[in-house]
Design an enzyme around this catalytic site. Sequence first.
Site, PDB file in Angstrom:
ATOM      1  N   SER A 168      -8.071  -7.705  -7.203  1.00 39.51           N
ATOM      2  CA  SER A 168      -7.224  -6.756  -6.480  1.00 39.51           C
ATOM      3  C   SER A 168      -6.601  -5.767  -7.448  1.00 39.51           C
ATOM      4  CB  SER A 168      -6.109  -7.504  -5.734  1.00 39.51           C
ATOM      5  OG  SER A 168      -5.162  -6.604  -5.196  1.00 39.51           O
ATOM      6  N   TYR A 218       0.843 -13.459  -5.671  1.00 33.14           N
ATOM      7  CA  TYR A 218      -0.451 -12.834  -5.401  1.00 33.14           C
ATOM      8  C   TYR A 218      -0.874 -11.943  -6.562  1.00 33.14           C
ATOM      9  CZ  TYR A 218      -4.119 -10.070  -3.179  1.00 33.14           C
ATOM     10  OH  TYR A 218      -5.309  -9.450  -2.909  1.00 33.14           O
TER      11      TYR A 218
END
Length: 279
Positions: free
Chosen positions: A168, A182
Amino acid sequence: MSKVVLITGGSRGIGKMARIFSKRLKLTFHESFNQISTGFIRNGAKVYISSRSAEDCEATAAELTALGPGVCVAIPADLQKYEEVERLAKELATKEEALHVLVNNAGAAWGASIDDFPDAGFSKIITLNLQRVFTLTQKVLPLLRAAADKSKEGAIYADPARIINIGSVEGLSVPPHETYSYSASKAALHHLSRHLASRLGSEGILSNTIACGLFPSKMTAHTIKTAGDVIISRTIPLQRAGKPEDVAGTALFLASPAGSFVTGATITVDGGFLVASKL
C-alpha cells in the site's frame, strides 16, 4: 502445462481484481486491459483462492471457472490462525506438485485515535498483514521451489517462481488518518518482500510488491463513500480510483516472462498519489 496460482483474499476486492493469470503468463501488450482480466482465465490457468468466507470463495470460484477454460478452486481458510495457514498449504500440496505464483493479498485495516487504539486491534492487523504473509510463504516454499524452471544448462532459472505481495502507498508515506497498525504493517511487508527477494533469488523465486493506492474494495468502501470525491480530486493527479485492470495488469507483468528479471521491487499503482502528496 498451465500455471498454478494461489491468491489469498482472492474472493473480493483487489484479490478478486488480480485473481486470474494466463496459461503461459505471456502478456500480449496490444490487448486492452479491459479484456485481459477475462483473457487470463480463458488461457487456462489453474487458480486457487483463499479467504475466510467459504461462501465468497465458492461463489467466486464458480464465477471464474464459468469463464473457462481455466479452473478456479476455492480453499477457504482463516489466515489469522497459524493452524489454518498450515492446513491451506498442506491441502494445496495434496492437489499440486508445484506453485508458480503466490499472491499474498489477504489483509485488513483498523482505524482509531492514538489514545484509544486497542492493543488487540494492533496485533490483529500486524499478524494478518505481515506475519501470516511470512508464514504462508514459508509453508508453500517447497511448491515454489518445485515450480522454478532451470535452463538446460542447469544453473540459470529461465522461468522463476513468483511471490507477489500486495502492499500500500500507506506503507510508503505517512497517511493523514490514524491507521497506525495498517501503515506499519504495509511498510514492514514491503521490506519483508525485499528480504525474501534477496534470500530466495538464487533458488529461482522472485519476490515483488505492488503498492496500491485507492481501489474500490470492502476495506475502502466507507472512505470512498464519505470522502472519495475529495480524495480523488485533491490528491490523485489521474482523477480516479484504481480499476481492476490496473492491478491485474501489474500482477500479470510481474508473473510473465517480461518480469523474470525483476525482484525486490515495489511498484506503485496509485494514479500519482505519492508524487502529488504535499506531506
